[in-house]
Scaffold this active site. Structure first.
Site, mmCIF file in Angstrom:
data_model
loop_
_atom_site.group_PDB
_atom_site.id
_atom_site.type_symbol
_atom_site.label_atom_id
_atom_site.label_comp_id
_atom_site.label_asym_id
_atom_site.label_seq_id
_atom_site.Cartn_x
_atom_site.Cartn_y
_atom_site.Cartn_z
ATOM 1 N N TYR A 1 36.756 39.711 37.020
ATOM 2 C CA TYR A 1 36.368 41.119 37.125
ATOM 3 C C TYR A 1 37.014 41.869 38.290
ATOM 4 O O TYR A 1 36.724 43.045 38.486
ATOM 5 C CB TYR A 1 34.833 41.267 37.163
ATOM 6 N N GLU B 1 30.434 32.078 25.235
ATOM 7 C CA GLU B 1 31.515 32.982 25.644
ATOM 8 C C GLU B 1 31.550 33.155 27.156
ATOM 9 O O GLU B 1 31.216 34.230 27.664
ATOM 10 C CB GLU B 1 31.289 34.373 25.061
ATOM 11 N N PRO B 2 31.948 32.154 27.918
ATOM 12 C CA PRO B 2 31.979 32.326 29.372
ATOM 13 C C PRO B 2 33.151 33.191 29.822
ATOM 14 O O PRO B 2 34.238 33.132 29.249
ATOM 15 C CB PRO B 2 32.150 30.891 29.880
ATOM 16 N N GLY B 3 32.904 34.006 30.827
ATOM 17 C CA GLY B 3 33.971 34.777 31.451
ATOM 18 C C GLY B 3 34.024 34.427 32.927
ATOM 19 O O GLY B 3 34.834 33.624 33.388
ATOM 20 N N ARG B 4 33.069 35.013 33.658
ATOM 21 C CA ARG B 4 33.004 34.814 35.110
ATOM 22 C C ARG B 4 33.103 33.341 35.510
ATOM 23 O O ARG B 4 33.923 32.966 36.345
ATOM 24 C CB ARG B 4 31.670 35.392 35.601
ATOM 25 N N CYS C 1 38.678 55.576 50.883
ATOM 26 C CA CYS C 1 37.870 56.503 51.678
ATOM 27 C C CYS C 1 36.416 56.522 51.246
ATOM 28 O O CYS C 1 35.915 57.547 50.778
ATOM 29 C CB CYS C 1 38.458 57.905 51.605
ATOM 30 N N GLU C 2 35.720 55.412 51.401
ATOM 31 C CA GLU C 2 34.291 55.330 51.128
ATOM 32 C C GLU C 2 33.724 54.299 52.085
ATOM 33 O O GLU C 2 34.344 53.252 52.299
ATOM 34 C CB GLU C 2 34.032 54.784 49.708
ATOM 35 N N GLY D 1 27.585 34.323 30.720
ATOM 36 C CA GLY D 1 26.690 34.789 31.768
ATOM 37 C C GLY D 1 26.402 33.829 32.892
ATOM 38 O O GLY D 1 25.763 34.220 33.881
#
Ligand SMILES: *Cc1c(COP(=O)(O)O)cnc(C)c1O
Length: 432
Positions: A382, A284-287, A353-354, A246
């Site tokens: 991500y 548990e690092p991801g980012r 198209c947004e 996190g």
């Protein structure tokens, strides 16, 4: 320290560690020039500073081990589920965190030792649990009774498990990525966790070795992590405490995430206060493990001046969904002229198209023109994970660069693969 050559040297801390600007102004990652990679592999393209990623993994592993010798760092693989990344994480001595059969298959296929794989999830199927048990993975994280029932039906030998708890810590992050507050769908409140642990004490195969928690993502202060560690104290003593990931990341010069050292100091100081001596501490690092090592390259297809200046590239929401999900503020640069001071303020937009397909609101760019390569920094986490086929976009390729050499890690999806999922008129008579 060697000058990186960026028009603003402060950009060095947002771009990958092995980013530099060549004398002709081209941005390089791992010694590979981005405009050349874009031409060779096509765009959009995810580009990884392989040495930067490896160095970050080592810094995490060694930094935690110095402070808490009985420790483990697990790569939260949902942040970058690419086979090469699993293999590199395993080679750098990290454990691997998976949250479903697909990620588990990638981890196994990468050659990571099964005993270093952890399986999470709040809605695991029997098939997934069977795959995990058959592969002999090290740890299964129990979300509650449903996992116990399914594993009861499967196990014929002991399996180490952790119990996921809701620590009641709500960090100040977007709602979509807050997972530790009282209303969380993940895990059990502490009183229920206590009951489950008591009930499993006599279980022949389910071996509760400890607790697991995860408070959320892109957390930009250390205090919520400290509170989360303190929350586990109530449940008694265990051999293993997995406190999740996190830690936040700087996406923009204005951001100031805690440093890795500050984060590790804070969690290990808290662990020293409340955890039993000699227990194992797992993170548990991801980012914060992968984001900075990755950039995304686009080709400019259209520069249009109406009320505002719009610089439109050949990707968007389909490869960078976080801009809409989390209001991310990414830092762009014209990779052909990374030494040139920006002279243009523009809406950097994608092609989906947004109106939410706005990659950077008020981007400052150096003389952007059709055909340029534009790079978004710190998009290693991500981005690939959330890539999708919006408007028929093909999922991009991923390339790893080190010492001037590039290696393809994920092939770009082809139109044949894209069409091949559909059951068409040659197989079913839709038109009658
Ligand atoms: C997503 C997740 C992580 C990683 O979170 P980051 O913010 O990417 O570090 C770790 N553990 C669990 C259980 C998760 O769901």
């Amino acid at each position: 320290m060697a000058a990186s050559g960026f028009y603003d040297p402060r950009l060095e801390r947002i771009f990958p560690p092995n980013a530099a600007v060549r004398s002709d102004g081209a941005l390089e990652i791992g010694g590979c020039a981005l405009p050349e990679l874009a031409a060779e592999y096509g765009t959009p393209l995810y580009v990884i500073d392989e040495q930067g990623l490896r160095d970050r993994m080592r810094a995490y592993r060694d930094g935690l081990a110095e402070r808490w010798p009985n420790s483990q760092v697990a790569f939260a693989s949902k942040s970058f589920p690419v086979l090469a990344a699993y293999a590199i994480a395993a080679a750098e001595g990290l454990a691997i965190d998976v949250a479903g059969a697909g990620e588990l298959l990638l981890a196994l296929e990468s050659g990571a030792p099964p005993e270093l794989i952890h399986l999470h999830g709040n809605a695991k199927s029997s098939e997934e649990l069977a795959l995990a048990v058959d592969a002999g993975i090290g740890t299964i994280v129990l979300d509650g009774e449903a996992d116990v029932e399914r594993l009861d039906a499967l196990l014929t030998r002991p399996q180490d498990v952790l119990v996921r708890i809701i620590p009641g810590v709500d960090p100040r992050v977007p709602k979509a990525i807050s997972t530790g507050g009282a209303g969380s769908k993940f895990g059990l409140p502490i009183p229920q966790a206590r009951q489950l642990i008591e009930r499993l004490a006599a279980h022949p195969y389910l071996n509760v070795v400890g607790l697991h928690l995860h408070i959320g993502s892109q957390v930009l202060e250390v205090e919520p992590f400290v509170r989360a560690v303190e929350a586990v104290r109530e449940l008694g003593e265990f051999p293993v405490y997995n406190i999740g990931g996190g830690l936040g990341v700087d996406y923009h010069l204005r951001h100031r995430a805690p440093s890795l050292d500050a984060y590790l100091d804070a969690i290990t100081a808290a662990a020293r206060r409340v955890l039993p001596a000699g227990s194992r501490l797992v993170i548990e690092p991801g980012r914060s493990l992968v984001a900075r090592s990755g950039v995304t390259a686009y080709r400019v297809n259209n520069v249009k001046r109406t009320g505002a200046t719009f610089v439109a590239v050949d990707g968007g929401l389909a490869d960078q969904l976080n801009v809409a999900l989390m209001d991310m503020e990414f830092t762009p640069i014209v990779a052909d002229r990374a030494d040139a001071v920006p002279d243009t303020t523009a809406q950097l937009v994608g092609r989906q198209c947004e109106s939410g397909d706005l990659l950077v609101d008020g981007a400052t760019l150096a003389a952007p023109a059709a055909g340029d390569t534009i790079v978004l920094a710190a998009t290693g986490a991500y981005g690939y994970t959330l890539s999708n086929n919006y408007n028929g976009a093909l999922k991009p390729a991923v390339v790893f660069c080190r010492d001037g050499a590039s290696r393809l890690a994920v092939r770009r999806q082809s139109y044949a693969e894209f069409l091949g999922h559909h059951v068409g008129p040659s197989e079913q008579a839709w038109a009658c």
